[in-house]
Design a protein around this motif. Structure first.
Motif, PDB file in Angstrom:
ATOM      1  N   THR A   1       0.956  -1.124  -0.132  1.00  0.00           N
ATOM      2  CA  THR A   1       0.256  -0.021   0.115  1.00  0.00           C
ATOM      3  C   THR A   1       1.161   1.467  -0.125  1.00  0.00           C
ATOM      4  O   THR A   1       0.793   2.401  -1.085  1.00  0.00           O
ATOM      5  CB  THR A   1      -0.861  -0.449   0.983  1.00  0.00           C
ATOM      6  OG1 THR A   1      -1.846  -1.233   1.615  1.00  0.00           O
ATOM      7  CG2 THR A   1      -1.954   1.392   1.254  1.00  0.00           C
TER       8      THR A   1
ATOM      9  N   PHE B   1       6.807  -3.472  -5.146  1.00  0.00           N
ATOM     10  CA  PHE B   1       5.677  -3.733  -5.339  1.00  0.00           C
ATOM     11  C   PHE B   1       5.478  -5.718  -6.204  1.00  0.00           C
ATOM     12  O   PHE B   1       5.344  -6.259  -5.346  1.00  0.00           O
ATOM     13  CB  PHE B   1       4.708  -2.958  -6.534  1.00  0.00           C
ATOM     14  CG  PHE B   1       3.062  -3.075  -6.728  1.00  0.00           C
ATOM     15  CD1 PHE B   1       2.425  -2.653  -5.918  1.00  0.00           C
ATOM     16  CD2 PHE B   1       2.634  -4.098  -7.759  1.00  0.00           C
ATOM     17  CE1 PHE B   1       1.084  -2.819  -5.750  1.00  0.00           C
ATOM     18  CE2 PHE B   1       1.628  -3.924  -7.595  1.00  0.00           C
ATOM     19  CZ  PHE B   1       0.968  -4.147  -6.930  1.00  0.00           C
TER      20      PHE B   1
ATOM     21  N   THR C   1       4.042   1.635  -1.054  1.00  0.00           N
ATOM     22  CA  THR C   1       4.648   1.802  -2.376  1.00  0.00           C
ATOM     23  C   THR C   1       3.852   1.947  -3.663  1.00  0.00           C
ATOM     24  O   THR C   1       4.099   3.505  -4.178  1.00  0.00           O
ATOM     25  CB  THR C   1       4.782   0.123  -2.835  1.00  0.00           C
ATOM     26  OG1 THR C   1       5.886  -0.217  -2.172  1.00  0.00           O
ATOM     27  CG2 THR C   1       6.006  -0.172  -4.312  1.00  0.00           C
ATOM     28  N   THR C   2       2.277   1.533  -3.344  1.00  0.00           N
ATOM     29  CA  THR C   2       1.285   1.787  -4.443  1.00  0.00           C
ATOM     30  C   THR C   2       0.727   3.815  -4.371  1.00  0.00           C
ATOM     31  O   THR C   2       1.296   4.590  -5.324  1.00  0.00           O
ATOM     32  CB  THR C   2       0.377   1.802  -4.445  1.00  0.00           C
ATOM     33  OG1 THR C   2       0.100  -0.085  -4.647  1.00  0.00           O
ATOM     34  CG2 THR C   2      -0.873   1.711  -5.304  1.00  0.00           C
TER      35      THR C   2
END
Length: 140
Positions: free
Chosen positions: A28, A64, A30-31
């Motif tokens: 999360t 990711f 990373t996104t």
């Protein structure tokens, strides 16, 4: 089942649950980081500084991918562990499954470590970019 064996099983479940939650949290983050960096550099002109956020994006993308593969392999490991327990009565199938399980655990640990390392290196690259940008603006 003895109390010690039950305690070991409970600790193993707690450990696996914590690792999975941490992997989801890093996925999360990373996104969100990828989205944030893309919005911050969308109007940036091309200079030598742009390579820092580009490297950060690549590292975050790798993070990711490693995190997704970790969660996928974790599900496969649970299935392989289930088959290992089912085959426990059949010694001819137990040994190959045990070797597969050990290899999957090693592979999964590398992916988890890769996820964390790429995430932190990506964050570090972007932090260097921000600090250099502040320094250059302060000296112009």
């Amino acid at each position: 089942m003895s109390e010690d064996a039950q305690a070991i099983r409970d600790l193993h479940k707690l450990n696996a649950d914590t690792l999975e939650k941490t992997a989801f949290m890093v996925l999360t983050a990373t996104t969100a980081s990828i989205g944030y960096i893309l919005t911050q550099i969308k109007e940036e002109y091309w200079s030598s500084l742009i390579y820092f956020p580009m490297a950060a994006l690549v590292l975050l993308g790798l993070s990711f991918i490693c995190g997704s593969l970790y969660l996928y392999n974790q599900a496969e490991r649970y299935d392989l562990n289930r088959r290992y327990i089912e085959a426990f009565q059949n010694p001819t199938r137990k040994l190959p499954l045990g070797g597969q399980l050990r290899e999957l655990v090693k592979s999964n640990e590398r992916k988890r470590l890769g996820q964390y390392m790429c995430f932190f290196l990506g964050a570090l690259c972007y932090a260097v970019y921000v600090f250099l940008k502040i320094y250059i603006k302060g000296n112009t």
